[in-house]
Scaffold this active site. Structure first.
Site, PDB file in Angstrom:
ATOM      1  N   HIS A   1       1.490   5.355  -1.849  1.00  0.00           N
ATOM      2  CA  HIS A   1       1.047   6.440  -2.730  1.00  0.00           C
ATOM      3  C   HIS A   1       2.276   7.020  -3.421  1.00  0.00           C
ATOM      4  O   HIS A   1       3.176   7.534  -2.760  1.00  0.00           O
ATOM      5  CB  HIS A   1       0.331   7.531  -1.932  1.00  0.00           C
ATOM      6  N   LEU A   2       2.308   6.929  -4.739  1.00  0.00           N
ATOM      7  CA  LEU A   2       3.475   7.400  -5.494  1.00  0.00           C
ATOM      8  C   LEU A   2       3.210   8.702  -6.225  1.00  0.00           C
ATOM      9  O   LEU A   2       4.096   9.244  -6.883  1.00  0.00           O
ATOM     10  CB  LEU A   2       3.944   6.323  -6.466  1.00  0.00           C
ATOM     11  N   ARG A   3       1.965   9.198  -6.142  1.00  0.00           N
ATOM     12  CA  ARG A   3       1.595  10.487  -6.762  1.00  0.00           C
ATOM     13  C   ARG A   3       1.755  10.451  -8.274  1.00  0.00           C
ATOM     14  O   ARG A   3       1.740   9.397  -8.877  1.00  0.00           O
ATOM     15  CB  ARG A   3       2.384  11.644  -6.137  1.00  0.00           C
TER      16      ARG A   3
ATOM     17  N   HIS B   1       3.223  14.501   0.942  1.00  0.00           N
ATOM     18  CA  HIS B   1       2.633  15.763   0.483  1.00  0.00           C
ATOM     19  C   HIS B   1       3.715  16.823   0.615  1.00  0.00           C
ATOM     20  O   HIS B   1       4.475  16.805   1.597  1.00  0.00           O
ATOM     21  CB  HIS B   1       1.445  16.171   1.358  1.00  0.00           C
TER      22      HIS B   1
ATOM     23  N   HIS C   1      -4.558  -0.258   6.439  1.00  0.00           N
ATOM     24  CA  HIS C   1      -4.056   0.541   7.568  1.00  0.00           C
ATOM     25  C   HIS C   1      -4.929   0.462   8.810  1.00  0.00           C
ATOM     26  O   HIS C   1      -5.487   1.465   9.249  1.00  0.00           O
ATOM     27  CB  HIS C   1      -3.820   2.011   7.156  1.00  0.00           C
TER      28      HIS C   1
ATOM     29  N   HIS D   1     -10.506   1.388   2.164  1.00  0.00           N
ATOM     30  CA  HIS D   1     -10.229   2.443   3.132  1.00  0.00           C
ATOM     31  C   HIS D   1     -11.414   2.397   4.088  1.00  0.00           C
ATOM     32  O   HIS D   1     -12.510   2.847   3.750  1.00  0.00           O
ATOM     33  CB  HIS D   1     -10.101   3.812   2.460  1.00  0.00           C
TER      34      HIS D   1
ATOM     35  N   LYS E   1      -9.707  -0.401  -5.246  1.00  0.00           N
ATOM     36  CA  LYS E   1      -9.627   0.340  -3.994  1.00  0.00           C
ATOM     37  C   LYS E   1     -10.907   1.129  -3.770  1.00  0.00           C
ATOM     38  O   LYS E   1     -11.307   1.944  -4.601  1.00  0.00           O
ATOM     39  CB  LYS E   1      -8.419   1.288  -4.029  1.00  0.00           C
TER      40      LYS E   1
ATOM     41  N   ASP F   1       1.358   2.690   3.481  1.00  0.00           N
ATOM     42  CA  ASP F   1       0.528   3.879   3.288  1.00  0.00           C
ATOM     43  C   ASP F   1       1.391   5.135   3.276  1.00  0.00           C
ATOM     44  O   ASP F   1       0.953   6.206   3.713  1.00  0.00           O
ATOM     45  CB  ASP F   1      -0.584   3.995   4.337  1.00  0.00           C
TER      46      ASP F   1
ATOM     47  N   HIS G   1       0.863  -1.193   0.000  1.00  0.00           N
ATOM     48  CA  HIS G   1       0.000   0.000   0.000  1.00  0.00           C
ATOM     49  C   HIS G   1       0.895   1.238   0.000  1.00  0.00           C
ATOM     50  O   HIS G   1       1.449   1.608   1.028  1.00  0.00           O
ATOM     51  CB  HIS G   1      -0.895  -0.001   1.253  1.00  0.00           C
TER      52      HIS G   1
HETATM   53  O1  DOR Z   1      -3.291   9.795   5.318  1.00  0.00           O
HETATM   54  C1  DOR Z   1      -3.629   9.377   4.230  1.00  0.00           C
HETATM   55  N1  DOR Z   1      -3.093   9.867   3.089  1.00  0.00           N
HETATM   56  N2  DOR Z   1      -4.557   8.433   4.149  1.00  0.00           N
HETATM   57  C2  DOR Z   1      -5.078   8.037   2.984  1.00  0.00           C
HETATM   58  O2  DOR Z   1      -5.938   7.203   2.988  1.00  0.00           O
HETATM   59  C3  DOR Z   1      -4.656   8.674   1.720  1.00  0.00           C
HETATM   60  C4  DOR Z   1      -3.325   9.259   1.832  1.00  0.00           C
HETATM   61  C5  DOR Z   1      -2.974  10.199   0.708  1.00  0.00           C
HETATM   62  O3  DOR Z   1      -3.203   9.870  -0.451  1.00  0.00           O
HETATM   63  O4  DOR Z   1      -2.429  11.262   0.978  1.00  0.00           O
HETATM   64 ZN    ZN Z   2      -3.391   5.020   1.465  1.00  0.00          ZN
END
Ligand code: DOR
Ligand code: ZN
Length: 331
Positions: free
Chosen positions: A16-18, A245, A168, A133, A96, A241, A14
């Protein structure tokens, strides 16, 4: 005293690679940490078609050619069987589900999960995994996960063969619920939910770098998540996870949710498993159990970690990593 540790290449089920420029950096850095990642689809626009699954996989591989990449797509509507087969063909292993509005880029989420039961029935038929989620919109923030569990129980009854991952897990009730359900219901555990509580977000000062969804909760919840991770129960496996950002988006009057953990996840896991005298269970947690659940071969290549202190940079690729500025024991 243990100075060196060999593990199978870690699998992160799990992450997030943006997208765009950011993706290049985050995928590269994931490639340095993990053998395999499963990439989440909450980009903008969302990954929600076979073409976009294919394109996203290509973009990740262009940045990190040695990384094994599993894809997901967003369950924001009903899909036809043909579409789902094409998703699968293009590398998707899971759909998802984000409830409406509960986290980053979930404004296109489905309000009522029963509305997409036709597609969920097809996931079961095609042996695609349902990745959840698990937070109920519109309720008090600390109750969101607990209040979602009724949906998980109903899904498990309605679709007895469907493999489901509650992503998570963050509270006692969720850990207990997953344990009580059949073998095909599993959960991922992040590094941050193993070590953080609400105190680390809003205790002595406001620490937006630790703010994420689901929220890290009370000490008893963190301890339940820890106990699950250190239990050797194959239902609980690693999914970071990791959700970077940019600093400006975290330091804001409406800050983004997400902990950037990928660059520090494995060293912290080693430290925590060592503390609990459970290093013998780490290979299963960080690599094998997830591979077994997703029915893919276990990693055969190994990574060696050495006990050598290093200081986590204040920022990495424009985002503040978990434990920024602190010293970690394993490299
Ligand atoms: O904290 C989180 N950030 N929880 C998520 O489910 C998504 C993720 C995000 O994409 O930033
Ligand atoms: Zn996530």
């Amino acid at each position: 005293m243990l100075q060196e540790l060999e593990l199978p290449l870690p699998n992160d089920f799990h992450i997030h690679l943006r997208q765009g420029e950011a993706l290049v950096n985050y995928a590269k850095s994931a490639g340095e940490q993990f053998g395999l990642v499963m990439a989440m689809p909450n980009t903008e626009p969302a990954i929600d078609s076979p073409e976009l699954v294919k394109k996203y996989k290509e973009e990740i591989l262009a940045a990190a050619p040695n990384l094994q990449v599993l894809l997901t797509f967003k369950l924001n509507k009903n899909y036809t069987e043909q579409e789902l087969l094409a998703m699968q063909k293009n590398g998707a292993v899971a759909a998802k589900y984000y409830p409406f509005g509960v986290t980053t880029n979930s404004q296109d989420g489905v309000s009522k999960i029963e509305d997409i039961y036709p597609t969920i029935a097809l996931l079961e038929k095609l042996d695609l995994v349902l990745s959840l989620h698990g937070e109920e919109p519109g309720v008090f923030c600390l109750d969101k996960e607990k209040d979602f569990l009724k949906h998980l129980e109903k899904l498990s009854k309605t679709f007895p063969k469907l493999r489901i991952v509650l992503e998570h897990v963050s509270c006692v009730e969720a850990v207990e619920c997953v344990k009580s359900l059949p073998e095909n219901i599993a959960a991922t555990i992040t590094v941050h939910h193993l070590i953080l509580t609400l105190d680390d977000i809003i205790g002595d000062s406001l620490r937006p770098q630790n703010f994420c969804k689901p929220l890290p909760k009370l000490p008893k919840d963190r301890d339940a998540v820890r106990a699950a991770a250190f239990s050797g129960n194959k239902k609980f496996f690693f999914g970071s996870d990791s959700a970077p950002h940019a600093l400006e988006k975290k330091q804001s009057l409406s800050g983004a949710a997400g902990v950037y953990s990928a660059p520090v996840a494995v060293p912290i896991l080693i430290e925590e498993f060592e503390k609990e005298n459970k290093l013998n269970l780490l290979a299963d947690f960080v690599s094998n159990f997830g591979a077994d659940f997703y029915k893919i071969p276990r990693q055969t290549k190994k990574a060696t970690y050495v006990k050598k202190e290093w200081q986590v940079p204040k920022t990495i690729d424009g985002a503040v990593p978990l434990r920024a500025g602190e010293t970690l024991k394993w490299s």
